[in-house]
Design a protein around this motif. Sequence first.
Motif, PDB file in Angstrom:
ATOM      1  N   PRO A   6       2.782 -56.873 -16.284  1.00  0.00           N
ATOM      2  CA  PRO A   6       3.610 -56.118 -17.224  1.00  0.00           C
ATOM      3  C   PRO A   6       5.079 -56.544 -17.150  1.00  0.00           C
ATOM      4  O   PRO A   6       5.601 -56.806 -16.060  1.00  0.00           O
ATOM      5  N   HIS A   7       5.698 -56.659 -18.310  1.00  0.00           N
ATOM      6  CA  HIS A   7       7.112 -57.006 -18.475  1.00  0.00           C
ATOM      7  C   HIS A   7       7.406 -58.492 -18.260  1.00  0.00           C
ATOM      8  O   HIS A   7       8.578 -58.895 -18.321  1.00  0.00           O
ATOM      9  N   ASP A   8       6.392 -59.294 -18.022  1.00  0.00           N
ATOM     10  CA  ASP A   8       6.618 -60.738 -17.928  1.00  0.00           C
ATOM     11  C   ASP A   8       7.068 -61.287 -19.283  1.00  0.00           C
ATOM     12  O   ASP A   8       6.761 -60.718 -20.330  1.00  0.00           O
ATOM     13  N   HIS A   9       7.781 -62.397 -19.239  1.00  0.00           N
ATOM     14  CA  HIS A   9       8.190 -63.090 -20.458  1.00  0.00           C
ATOM     15  C   HIS A   9       7.387 -64.380 -20.542  1.00  0.00           C
ATOM     16  O   HIS A   9       7.432 -65.225 -19.640  1.00  0.00           O
ATOM     17  N   VAL A  10       6.643 -64.552 -21.621  1.00  0.00           N
ATOM     18  CA  VAL A  10       5.753 -65.692 -21.820  1.00  0.00           C
ATOM     19  C   VAL A  10       6.257 -66.515 -22.999  1.00  0.00           C
ATOM     20  O   VAL A  10       6.648 -65.961 -24.027  1.00  0.00           O
ATOM     21  N   ILE A  11       6.222 -67.856 -22.852  1.00  0.00           N
ATOM     22  CA  ILE A  11       6.533 -68.729 -23.972  1.00  0.00           C
ATOM     23  C   ILE A  11       5.244 -69.416 -24.404  1.00  0.00           C
ATOM     24  O   ILE A  11       4.488 -69.925 -23.571  1.00  0.00           O
ATOM     25  N   GLU A  12       4.978 -69.385 -25.708  1.00  0.00           N
ATOM     26  CA  GLU A  12       3.799 -70.047 -26.256  1.00  0.00           C
ATOM     27  C   GLU A  12       4.241 -71.255 -27.063  1.00  0.00           C
ATOM     28  O   GLU A  12       5.087 -71.154 -27.953  1.00  0.00           O
ATOM     29  N   ILE A  13       3.647 -72.396 -26.764  1.00  0.00           N
ATOM     30  CA  ILE A  13       3.990 -73.644 -27.444  1.00  0.00           C
ATOM     31  C   ILE A  13       3.064 -73.833 -28.643  1.00  0.00           C
ATOM     32  O   ILE A  13       1.846 -73.889 -28.492  1.00  0.00           O
ATOM     33  N   GLY A  14       3.644 -73.927 -29.838  1.00  0.00           N
ATOM     34  CA  GLY A  14       2.872 -74.237 -31.037  1.00  0.00           C
ATOM     35  C   GLY A  14       1.734 -73.283 -31.326  1.00  0.00           C
ATOM     36  O   GLY A  14       0.561 -73.684 -31.276  1.00  0.00           O
ATOM     37  N   PRO A  15       2.007 -72.035 -31.658  1.00  0.00           N
ATOM     38  CA  PRO A  15       0.936 -71.049 -31.862  1.00  0.00           C
ATOM     39  C   PRO A  15       0.010 -71.351 -33.032  1.00  0.00           C
ATOM     40  O   PRO A  15      -1.132 -70.893 -33.045  1.00  0.00           O
ATOM     41  N   GLY A  16       0.486 -72.100 -34.030  1.00  0.00           N
ATOM     42  CA  GLY A  16      -0.392 -72.436 -35.158  1.00  0.00           C
ATOM     43  C   GLY A  16      -0.936 -71.206 -35.851  1.00  0.00           C
ATOM     44  O   GLY A  16      -0.195 -70.326 -36.282  1.00  0.00           O
ATOM     45  N   ASN A  17      -2.260 -71.132 -35.956  1.00  0.00           N
ATOM     46  CA  ASN A  17      -2.906 -69.986 -36.595  1.00  0.00           C
ATOM     47  C   ASN A  17      -2.805 -68.703 -35.781  1.00  0.00           C
ATOM     48  O   ASN A  17      -3.151 -67.635 -36.268  1.00  0.00           O
ATOM     49  N   GLY A  18      -2.399 -68.811 -34.517  1.00  0.00           N
ATOM     50  CA  GLY A  18      -2.167 -67.612 -33.709  1.00  0.00           C
ATOM     51  C   GLY A  18      -3.346 -67.125 -32.901  1.00  0.00           C
ATOM     52  O   GLY A  18      -3.384 -65.949 -32.524  1.00  0.00           O
ATOM     53  N   ILE A  19      -4.302 -68.001 -32.554  1.00  0.00           N
ATOM     54  CA  ILE A  19      -5.470 -67.538 -31.809  1.00  0.00           C
ATOM     55  C   ILE A  19      -5.084 -67.045 -30.410  1.00  0.00           C
ATOM     56  O   ILE A  19      -5.652 -66.069 -29.903  1.00  0.00           O
ATOM     57  N   LEU A  20      -4.099 -67.686 -29.779  1.00  0.00           N
ATOM     58  CA  LEU A  20      -3.583 -67.186 -28.505  1.00  0.00           C
ATOM     59  C   LEU A  20      -2.613 -66.033 -28.719  1.00  0.00           C
ATOM     60  O   LEU A  20      -2.611 -65.049 -27.972  1.00  0.00           O
ATOM     61  N   THR A  21      -1.800 -66.157 -29.752  1.00  0.00           N
ATOM     62  CA  THR A  21      -0.794 -65.132 -30.057  1.00  0.00           C
ATOM     63  C   THR A  21      -1.446 -63.775 -30.273  1.00  0.00           C
ATOM     64  O   THR A  21      -0.931 -62.742 -29.809  1.00  0.00           O
ATOM     65  N   ASP A  22      -2.578 -63.752 -30.973  1.00  0.00           N
ATOM     66  CA  ASP A  22      -3.267 -62.499 -31.267  1.00  0.00           C
ATOM     67  C   ASP A  22      -3.688 -61.765 -30.001  1.00  0.00           C
ATOM     68  O   ASP A  22      -3.777 -60.530 -29.990  1.00  0.00           O
ATOM     69  N   ILE A  23      -3.941 -62.516 -28.933  1.00  0.00           N
ATOM     70  CA  ILE A  23      -4.318 -61.903 -27.651  1.00  0.00           C
ATOM     71  C   ILE A  23      -3.073 -61.532 -26.859  1.00  0.00           C
ATOM     72  O   ILE A  23      -2.953 -60.416 -26.338  1.00  0.00           O
ATOM     73  N   LEU A  24      -2.135 -62.448 -26.791  1.00  0.00           N
ATOM     74  CA  LEU A  24      -0.910 -62.217 -26.013  1.00  0.00           C
ATOM     75  C   LEU A  24      -0.113 -61.033 -26.543  1.00  0.00           C
ATOM     76  O   LEU A  24       0.487 -60.282 -25.774  1.00  0.00           O
ATOM     77  N   ILE A  25      -0.109 -60.848 -27.858  1.00  0.00           N
ATOM     78  CA  ILE A  25       0.715 -59.809 -28.473  1.00  0.00           C
ATOM     79  C   ILE A  25       0.283 -58.409 -28.063  1.00  0.00           C
ATOM     80  O   ILE A  25       1.071 -57.460 -28.122  1.00  0.00           O
ATOM     81  N   ASN A  26      -0.961 -58.280 -27.623  1.00  0.00           N
ATOM     82  CA  ASN A  26      -1.484 -56.969 -27.222  1.00  0.00           C
ATOM     83  C   ASN A  26      -1.288 -56.666 -25.737  1.00  0.00           C
ATOM     84  O   ASN A  26      -1.703 -55.607 -25.266  1.00  0.00           O
ATOM     85  N   LEU A  27      -0.665 -57.593 -25.015  1.00  0.00           N
ATOM     86  CA  LEU A  27      -0.390 -57.374 -23.603  1.00  0.00           C
ATOM     87  C   LEU A  27       1.003 -56.765 -23.436  1.00  0.00           C
ATOM     88  O   LEU A  27       1.866 -56.938 -24.298  1.00  0.00           O
ATOM     89  N   PRO A  28       1.260 -56.071 -22.334  1.00  0.00           N
ATOM     90  CA  PRO A  28       2.575 -55.444 -22.114  1.00  0.00           C
ATOM     91  C   PRO A  28       3.610 -56.463 -21.636  1.00  0.00           C
ATOM     92  O   PRO A  28       4.167 -56.355 -20.538  1.00  0.00           O
ATOM     93  N   ILE A  29       3.862 -57.463 -22.477  1.00  0.00           N
ATOM     94  CA  ILE A  29       4.758 -58.553 -22.129  1.00  0.00           C
ATOM     95  C   ILE A  29       5.748 -58.793 -23.268  1.00  0.00           C
ATOM     96  O   ILE A  29       5.601 -58.248 -24.367  1.00  0.00           O
ATOM     97  N   GLU A  30       6.721 -59.649 -23.007  1.00  0.00           N
ATOM     98  CA  GLU A  30       7.604 -60.161 -24.051  1.00  0.00           C
ATOM     99  C   GLU A  30       7.142 -61.587 -24.365  1.00  0.00           C
ATOM    100  O   GLU A  30       6.910 -62.384 -23.453  1.00  0.00           O
ATOM    101  N   LEU A  31       6.983 -61.895 -25.631  1.00  0.00           N
ATOM    102  CA  LEU A  31       6.416 -63.178 -26.033  1.00  0.00           C
ATOM    103  C   LEU A  31       7.380 -63.940 -26.940  1.00  0.00           C
ATOM    104  O   LEU A  31       7.891 -63.392 -27.921  1.00  0.00           O
ATOM    105  N   THR A  32       7.621 -65.202 -26.593  1.00  0.00           N
ATOM    106  CA  THR A  32       8.410 -66.098 -27.432  1.00  0.00           C
ATOM    107  C   THR A  32       7.519 -67.259 -27.862  1.00  0.00           C
ATOM    108  O   THR A  32       6.934 -67.942 -27.011  1.00  0.00           O
ATOM    109  N   ALA A  33       7.392 -67.460 -29.167  1.00  0.00           N
ATOM    110  CA  ALA A  33       6.577 -68.544 -29.702  1.00  0.00           C
ATOM    111  C   ALA A  33       7.488 -69.616 -30.294  1.00  0.00           C
ATOM    112  O   ALA A  33       8.456 -69.305 -30.980  1.00  0.00           O
TER     113      ALA A  33
END
Length: 239
Positions: A31-58
């Motif tokens: 919880p509260h981790d900051h994650v960077i996602e490289i090249g999310p594209g259609n968002g298959i990883l983003t859709d999962i990461l967005i539901n976690l208690p984290i901060e996400l930068t794509a």
Amino acid sequence: MTGNFSKKYGQVFLNDKNIAAKEVRLLGVNPHDHVIEIGPGNGILTDILINLPIELTAIEPDHRFYENLSIKYSEQRRSGKFHIIKENFLDTKPSYYNHIIGNIPYNISSPILFKILDFDFDSSILMVQKEFALRLVAKPGTKDYSRLTINAAVRSNINILFNVTRKVFLPVPGVDSAVISIVKKPFNVDIQNFDKFLVKIFSMRRKKLSTILNYNGPFNEKRPGELDINQLLMVYSQI
């Protein structure tokens, strides 16, 4: 968007949500981790990461995916949970993130890997071309053991976690993939000068070190590809 692929960005997209979920689990976020996602594209990883208690930068260079994800997650953007930056990851200024994740383009795997190693992070999970992954973890004396292997090993510990068939991508590529983990490690060598040393000796990898270098040490009858990372560092420190 699933049918609009850009050759410019080397785009193929994972089409298996179970594999994406496994990648995210292996990232090991808290919880509260900051994650960077490289090249999310259609968002298959983003859709999962967005539901976690984290901060996400794509980081997404393709304006089509940038706009789609910006609209889809507009509420999360307003709350500060989700940030999306329209740029090539290779142009991103290195910083600290708890974790880095991405299914990265095959055609720029090496530049992305070494760009990642300029960042500070706790763990990274990447999906790459299987042949590239095998080169990263190759052992001395094998055909895959190369300058790439050594440059990565100086700065990090890399492991292949599992292989991924080409059949779960759209469009279907001509190669299989692998998911790797990357953990940085401390080093005390000038990376640029060490790489120049590697360029020199691996350009003549079939010759003995005594022939390539002005060197008369314990490995002078060895060929470059026969030495492990610690032995190569020892030779480098003695010339």
